[in-house]
Design a protein around this motif. Structure first.
Motif, PDB file in Angstrom:
ATOM      1  N   ILE A 140      40.604  49.558  42.866  1.00  0.00           N
ATOM      2  CA  ILE A 140      39.854  48.620  43.698  1.00  0.00           C
ATOM      3  C   ILE A 140      38.700  48.094  42.864  1.00  0.00           C
ATOM      4  CG2 ILE A 140      38.493  48.316  45.788  1.00  0.00           C
ATOM      5  CD1 ILE A 140      40.098  50.593  47.049  1.00  0.00           C
ATOM      6  N   SER A 141      38.693  46.785  42.641  1.00  0.00           N
ATOM      7  CA  SER A 141      37.719  46.189  41.727  1.00  0.00           C
ATOM      8  C   SER A 141      36.918  45.090  42.395  1.00  0.00           C
ATOM      9  CB  SER A 141      38.432  45.611  40.501  1.00  0.00           C
ATOM     10  OG  SER A 141      37.513  44.878  39.694  1.00  0.00           O
ATOM     11  N   ILE A 197      46.517  46.843  42.166  1.00  0.00           N
ATOM     12  CA  ILE A 197      45.153  46.390  41.904  1.00  0.00           C
ATOM     13  C   ILE A 197      44.686  45.561  43.101  1.00  0.00           C
ATOM     14  CG2 ILE A 197      43.610  45.238  40.287  1.00  0.00           C
ATOM     15  CD1 ILE A 197      45.134  47.373  38.854  1.00  0.00           C
ATOM     16  N   PHE A 198      43.530  45.911  43.650  1.00  0.00           N
ATOM     17  CA  PHE A 198      42.947  45.171  44.765  1.00  0.00           C
ATOM     18  C   PHE A 198      41.610  44.576  44.308  1.00  0.00           C
ATOM     19  CE2 PHE A 198      45.495  48.641  46.378  1.00  0.00           C
ATOM     20  CZ  PHE A 198      46.250  48.062  47.395  1.00  0.00           C
ATOM     21  N   TYR A 199      41.417  43.284  44.532  1.00  0.00           N
ATOM     22  CA  TYR A 199      40.190  42.605  44.146  1.00  0.00           C
ATOM     23  C   TYR A 199      39.354  42.342  45.401  1.00  0.00           C
ATOM     24  CZ  TYR A 199      42.924  41.773  39.901  1.00  0.00           C
ATOM     25  OH  TYR A 199      43.709  41.921  38.773  1.00  0.00           O
ATOM     26  N   ILE A 252      41.925  49.928  52.967  1.00  0.00           N
ATOM     27  CA  ILE A 252      42.894  50.220  51.901  1.00  0.00           C
ATOM     28  C   ILE A 252      43.137  51.722  51.809  1.00  0.00           C
ATOM     29  CG2 ILE A 252      43.285  50.142  49.406  1.00  0.00           C
ATOM     30  CD1 ILE A 252      41.671  47.501  49.404  1.00  0.00           C
ATOM     31  N   PHE A 253      42.059  52.505  51.823  1.00  0.00           N
ATOM     32  CA  PHE A 253      42.199  53.963  51.778  1.00  0.00           C
ATOM     33  C   PHE A 253      43.018  54.468  52.957  1.00  0.00           C
ATOM     34  CE2 PHE A 253      39.145  53.981  48.429  1.00  0.00           C
ATOM     35  CZ  PHE A 253      39.151  55.245  47.860  1.00  0.00           C
ATOM     36  N   LEU A 263      37.577  53.169  41.345  1.00  0.00           N
ATOM     37  CA  LEU A 263      36.700  52.129  41.874  1.00  0.00           C
ATOM     38  C   LEU A 263      35.903  51.505  40.733  1.00  0.00           C
ATOM     39  CD1 LEU A 263      35.345  54.075  45.006  1.00  0.00           C
ATOM     40  CD2 LEU A 263      37.401  52.656  44.821  1.00  0.00           C
ATOM     41  N   ILE A 264      35.935  50.171  40.655  1.00  0.00           N
ATOM     42  CA  ILE A 264      35.261  49.460  39.566  1.00  0.00           C
ATOM     43  C   ILE A 264      34.334  48.411  40.158  1.00  0.00           C
ATOM     44  CG2 ILE A 264      35.570  48.155  37.425  1.00  0.00           C
ATOM     45  CD1 ILE A 264      38.406  49.203  37.267  1.00  0.00           C
TER      46      ILE A 264
END
Length: 335
Positions: A140-141, A197-199, A252-253, A263-264
């Motif tokens: 997750i970014s 990948i989630f933005y 999402i979790f 996590l970013i």
């Protein structure tokens, strides 16, 4: 005025969604087509296009239909801002998945008597991501100042405004090495994990296509882009309300209870606070936290103090992407 100006055609923008093999969860928006040219070079045209992105003419309270490749159909309805959200339990969605886990569908207006011309013969493509069985974790970014230079720590966010108005998405610069790092995370240590990948961003949905073009142009892994409505900027929040970005991460979790996540974010906004709270809400499910360093001494100091004594989850303040790559390799996230 309508007598002098030809009405714009109608369209449906389907935002890339995410779900499971038995849950279909997508959002989008029905709008008039403003014919926005994201690649236009002239400063005046860029200004006009920015105005068009925010001065939207939404199609309110109209029924829409989702159609899969075997003609299975779902129905929904737009709200007062033209948004729709479809969250339905459907069995065997895996039948529609491609190798990367994407489910393709088409959205259309159910009411064909809107007395307006509809683009694309009333067929608008959309996709939803289902993480595959090989995925070991998700990513997750944040977007702003995490992978895209935005200036979110500048006074009154003037750099954000100027960059959005006067720079094409294709000319925006990603942080060096970020796309390569995300591809390595997507592939994972085994090389074929297809980790999702989630933005996420505090930006409004009005910038969805702009950000999507930025990610595509700079070869970032494909993933859902999760933003917020313009009305949320004007809403008066209670002290215990969570930011929309945090709500998206929580969803999402909850959607993937079997996955852990990396996590970013960056050190300029509230990512540190959100990520620490998420890690407390979901024990043992955050594999690592990476925060980009920003050029703001006070904010960097505040974030550093937050993580004093934070030993349970690998954490790294990132100045250069190579540091994150080395850290991820050391912890077995990538090859």
């Amino acid at each position: 005025m309508n007598g002098f100006w030809k009405k714009d055609k109608l369209q449906i923008i389907a935002f890339n969604g995410y779900g499971t093999k038995n849950r279909f969860y997508v959002r989008g928006r029905a709008l008039e087509d403003e014919n926005i040219d994201l690649g236009n070079k002239g400063a005046f045209r860029l200004l006009v296009n920015t105005w068009k992105r925010f001065e939207t003419d939404e199609i309110r309270n109209t029924p829409i239909k989702i159609l899969f490749e075997d003609n299975k159909a779902l129905e929904g309805k737009t709200d007062d801002e033209g948004y729709y959200r479809i969250n339905e339990n459907i069995k065997n969605l895996s039948l529609y998945m491609n190798g990367e886990g994407w489910v393709k569908f088409e959205t259309s207006f159910l009411d064909t008597n809107l007395k307006r011309e509809i683009l694309n013969q009333n067929r608008f493509p959309g996709e939803m991501l289902i993480p595959g069985d090989k995925a070991r974790f998700g990513v997750i970014s944040d977007i702003d100042d995490t992978i895209l230079h935005t200036g979110v720590v500048s006074s009154l966010k003037w750099k954000v405004i100027l960059n959005t108005i006067f720079k094409r998405a294709t000319n925006r610069k990603p942080l060096e090495g970020a796309a390569d790092f995300y591809h390595q995370l997507h592939r994972g240590k085994a090389g074929n994990e297809a980790n999702p990948i989630f933005y996420v961003s505090h930006s409004p949905w009005n910038l969805y296509r702009y950000l999507e073009l930025f990610l595509t142009t700079n070869d970032f892994p494909k993933g859902p882009i999760l933003l917020r409505s313009m009305s949320s900027f004007r809403r008066r929040y209670q002290s215990d309300d969570k930011p929309q970005k945090q709500k998206e991460i929580i969803n999402i979790f909850n959607t993937y209870p079997e996955l852990s996540f990396i996590l970013i974010g960056d050190s300029g906004e509230r990512d540190a606070d959100i990520y620490i709270e998420i890690s407390n809400m979901f024990p043992n499910r955050v594999k690592a936290i990476y925060l980009r360093s920003v050029s703001h001494v006070r904010r960097m100091t505040r974030v550093s103090n937050l993580f004093v004594g934070f030993k349970s989850i690998p954490f790294l303040m990132v100045k250069k992407t190579e540091q994150a790559i080395e850290h991820a390799r050391k912890h077995g996230f990538i090859e």
